[in-house]
Design a protein around this motif. Structure first.
Motif, PDB file in Angstrom:
ATOM      1  N   PHE A 246     -30.444  24.597  30.250  1.00 28.97           N
ATOM      2  CA  PHE A 246     -29.608  25.772  30.497  1.00 28.97           C
ATOM      3  C   PHE A 246     -29.165  25.782  31.952  1.00 28.97           C
TER       4      PHE A 246
ATOM      5  N   ASP B  67     -26.796  28.464  34.307  1.00 25.86           N
ATOM      6  CA  ASP B  67     -25.923  29.621  34.522  1.00 25.86           C
ATOM      7  C   ASP B  67     -25.262  29.428  35.875  1.00 25.86           C
ATOM      8  N   CYS B  68     -23.938  29.348  35.876  1.00 24.44           N
ATOM      9  CA  CYS B  68     -23.253  29.014  37.121  1.00 24.44           C
ATOM     10  C   CYS B  68     -21.891  29.687  37.193  1.00 24.44           C
TER      11      CYS B  68
ATOM     12  N   GLN C  22     -17.778  32.423  35.838  1.00 24.51           N
ATOM     13  CA  GLN C  22     -19.186  32.390  35.460  1.00 24.51           C
ATOM     14  C   GLN C  22     -19.354  32.100  33.980  1.00 24.51           C
ATOM     15  N   HIS C  23     -20.219  31.134  33.668  1.00 25.02           N
ATOM     16  CA  HIS C  23     -20.554  30.796  32.286  1.00 25.02           C
ATOM     17  C   HIS C  23     -21.993  30.304  32.222  1.00 25.02           C
ATOM     18  N   GLN C  24     -22.559  30.424  31.046  1.00 23.37           N
ATOM     19  CA  GLN C  24     -23.862  29.820  30.792  1.00 23.37           C
ATOM     20  C   GLN C  24     -23.668  28.628  29.868  1.00 23.37           C
TER      21      GLN C  24
ATOM     22  N   ASP D 240     -21.730  30.020  26.746  1.00 19.86           N
ATOM     23  CA  ASP D 240     -21.900  31.470  26.596  1.00 19.86           C
ATOM     24  C   ASP D 240     -22.479  31.828  25.229  1.00 19.86           C
TER      25      ASP D 240
ATOM     26  N   ASN E  21     -26.799  29.958  39.447  1.00 16.56           N
ATOM     27  CA  ASN E  21     -27.590  31.179  39.317  1.00 16.56           C
ATOM     28  C   ASN E  21     -28.957  30.962  38.659  1.00 16.56           C
ATOM     29  N   ASP E  22     -29.011  30.038  37.710  1.00 20.15           N
ATOM     30  CA  ASP E  22     -30.257  29.877  36.953  1.00 20.15           C
ATOM     31  C   ASP E  22     -30.222  28.526  36.248  1.00 20.15           C
TER      32      ASP E  22
ATOM     33  N   TYR F 146     -28.578  34.032  26.304  1.00 17.40           N
ATOM     34  CA  TYR F 146     -27.301  34.427  26.904  1.00 17.40           C
ATOM     35  C   TYR F 146     -27.180  35.952  26.977  1.00 17.40           C
TER      36      TYR F 146
END
Length: 599
Positions: free
Chosen positions: A389, A391-392, A455-457, A477, A529-530, A547
């Motif tokens: 995963f 997140d960015c 931003q998307h995961q 997402d 982010n993660d 998500y």
């Protein structure tokens, strides 16, 4: 508390009165729980196993019969469920292992149709769970269903039946067929979500006939989400057959029967909508802990047992996670702790944390990146199955082929990378090379891939037991965006102990004096982010929940059926006075009936 004392006094002093009160409670509870569903005239079969057998709770009474060792057992998560044990309970006169016989057959195909012969639209709903052959920590091989093309819900055989739901081979995916539709390539759906993880999964198979167009659409939903290959559109008429309806078995012989757990099986003679499927899936399970279809002191005993256990608390949100960086440090810091392992990351080349939960990277051929540490290679070398995963927030393609994630061996061609492709902002690629063989998974269909800028995961799920060499799935997402079947072995453990483990840069070194290498390592521009790495494949439902910020843990043996009241998504398995109050409140909801009985 006075109401509780009255009920306890009744229990001590007048057992016959207690029995009458509980009978009222049973009837009232069942009426309130089942009335709306059971009154649906299109629900023609409903087997929830709460009676300890295979009673049909619809208004039509198509009761099932447990055969050849199939039995109803208690499950800590769903109460009373069907368990079809491993083959070995064979009846020599039948040639089948355990199953539930539900009738609906004809002596010959020329005889009049029965209730189970549905020529147009229908829906089958159910919960299923494969047998758990292993326990955490996660080994190299996942659980699989016991038999090839293992029967789940059938009317006939896989080759000649009318309504067939099985597994795909022994792999943990679902096969749904409605025979007779044309072309034959469109009379079935091969699901691509794996459900062989020993957890409960909700299956919905829908055959939807459109009288205006004459077309039929087959839909397959897993845990409330429509499969990537669904729907398929076909024409023609369904071919009916004279075989009976079986749950957890097939009329085609014992080789198609295997161990499985099932619950809440429903057959409708119409196509349910996605909203109706979600409503059925989310129906609460009554607080009938003992599975005797009543709420009484025996249920208190189950609750008390949970109450007395020393620890039902999960210490951390791991669920198979082997590494996790959340970038939550103070502004200017360059070290990012691994929250579940020993692989602390370092921001290299001028990047830093922004103090708001992100690492800021500026891109370019020599820009900053995040080094996840060579020790992560010890983890990578064990990952035959994994989910990654990220997140960015991406700034967009100011330069081509920006690298987002890399694990690689220096001095070799062994690497795995996630890349934004070219200058197309709707194209993401997972790329792995092993033994000079390349596997590419491209998420580039605009129907499923949003504009990647912003931003998307992103989630990449890698498994090795799909087909011959496994598959790779890309989620964006929480939505499945690409599915690729590998042509050669492709899993992270094949790369060995990688030492180049990066966020934001590629696997190769650039030579500043060689202009031919100028674009070999365009680095990520944006915010990270993660980042999480799981040592297992996650289901689509798991990906969607992460998500949406829902933490669905795999508690396994730590599930406490007496836990009713806790609202927290994690660390919520403690059974205490709140749970006692929740159960008593269910009793007190029936106080008017109780008072009538006492008068």
């Amino acid at each position: 508390m006075d109401s509780i004392k009255v009920m306890m006094d009744i229990y001590k002093e007048d057992r016959s009165m207690k029995f009458n009160i509980f009978v009222i409670l049973i009837l009232s509870l069942c009426a309130s729980l089942f009335a709306g569903t059971a009154d649906d005239p299109n629900l023609i079969g409903w087997w929830n196993f709460n009676d300890g057998g295979a009673k049909d709770w619809s208004q039509y009474g198509h009761h099932g019969v447990l055969r050849n060792g199939a039995r109803v057992v208690y499950d800590t998560e769903r109460g009373m469920v069907l368990h079809n044990p491993k083959a070995g309970y064979l009846d020599p006169n039948e040639g089948h292992s355990g199953h539930v016989y539900c009738g609906g057959e004809r002596a010959s195909i020329a005889d009049p149709c029965t209730w189970a012969d549905i020529p147009r639209s229908y829906t089958v709903l159910m919960w299923i769970k494969s047998q758990m052959w292993w326990t955490p920590p996660w080994p190299g091989s996942p659980n699989q269903f016991e038999k090839e093309w293992q029967a789940i819900f059938t009317k006939g055989t896989r080759g000649y039946g009318q309504l067939i739901i099985t597994t795909v081979g022994t792999q943990g995916r679902i096969y749904f067929r409605a025979r007779g539709l044309q072309p034959s390539t469109n009379d079935h759906i091969n699901g691509n979500t794996f459900i062989d993880d020993g957890n409960w999964h909700h299956i919905a198979a829908v055959c939807e006939y459109d009288a205006v167009t004459g077309q039929t659409a087959l839909h397959l939903y897993i845990d409330g989400y429509e499969e990537y290959n669904s729907p398929v559109i076909a024409t023609g008429s369904l071919i009916l057959c004279s075989d009976p309806v079986y749950i957890a078995g097939s009329y085609g012989g014992s080789t198609k029967d295997g161990e499985i757990y099932m619950d809440d099986v429903r057959l409708y003679n119409r196509a349910l909508t996605e909203s109706e499927i979600l409503t059925a899936m989310d129906e609460p399970i009554p607080s009938d802990f003992t599975g005797d279809s009543k709420i009484d002191m025996d249920d208190f005993r189950v609750l008390a047992k949970d109450w007395m256990e020393t620890d039902y608390t999960i210490a951390s949100d791991t669920g198979g996670m082997v590494a996790h960086w959340d970038f939550a440090g103070a502004a200017g810091e360059t070290t990012v702790p691994d929250l579940v392992g020993d692989n602390d990351a370092v921001i290299v080349g001028g990047g830093q944390l922004d103090g708001n939960g992100a690492a800021v990277l500026t891109g370019g051929p020599d820009g900053p990146y995040i080094d996840l540490g060579a020790n992560l290679g010890n983890v990578i070398s064990d990952l035959e199955y994994c989910t990654i995963f990220i997140d960015c927030v991406w700034d967009g393609n100011s330069t081509s082929w920006q690298r987002l994630f890399t694990v690689a061996q220096p001095g070799t061609t062994e690497f795995s990378t996630i890349t934004y492709v070219s200058v197309n902002e709707r194209w993401l690629r997972y790329y792995q090379r092993h033994n000079a063989h390349d596997e590419e998974t491209n998420a580039s269909n605009p129907t499923y891939v949003p504009e990647m800028k912003g931003q998307h995961q992103i989630a990449i799920s890698i498994t090795k037991d799909y087909g011959l060499y496994g598959c790779t799935i890309i989620y964006i997402d929480g939505v499945k965006a690409a599915f690729h079947t590998n042509l050669a072995p492709c899993s992270l453990d094949l790369l060995g102990q990688t030492s180049r483990n990066y966020i934001g840069r590629g696997p190769f070194e650039r030579d500043p004096l060689d202009a031919n290498t100028i674009n070999i390592d365009n680095r990520f521009a944006g915010k990270i982010n993660d980042v999480r790495i799981y040592g297992r494949r996650l289901s689509e439902r798991d990906v969607k929940d992460i998500y949406e910020g829902v933490s669905r843990q795999l508690y396994f043996k730590l599930e406490a059926p007496g836990n009713l009241s806790d609202a927290e998504s994690t660390n919520s398995k403690v059974v205490d006075f709140k749970d006692l109050a929740a159960l008593v409140n269910k009793w007190l909801q029936q106080v008017p009936l109780l008072e009538d009985n006492l008068n």
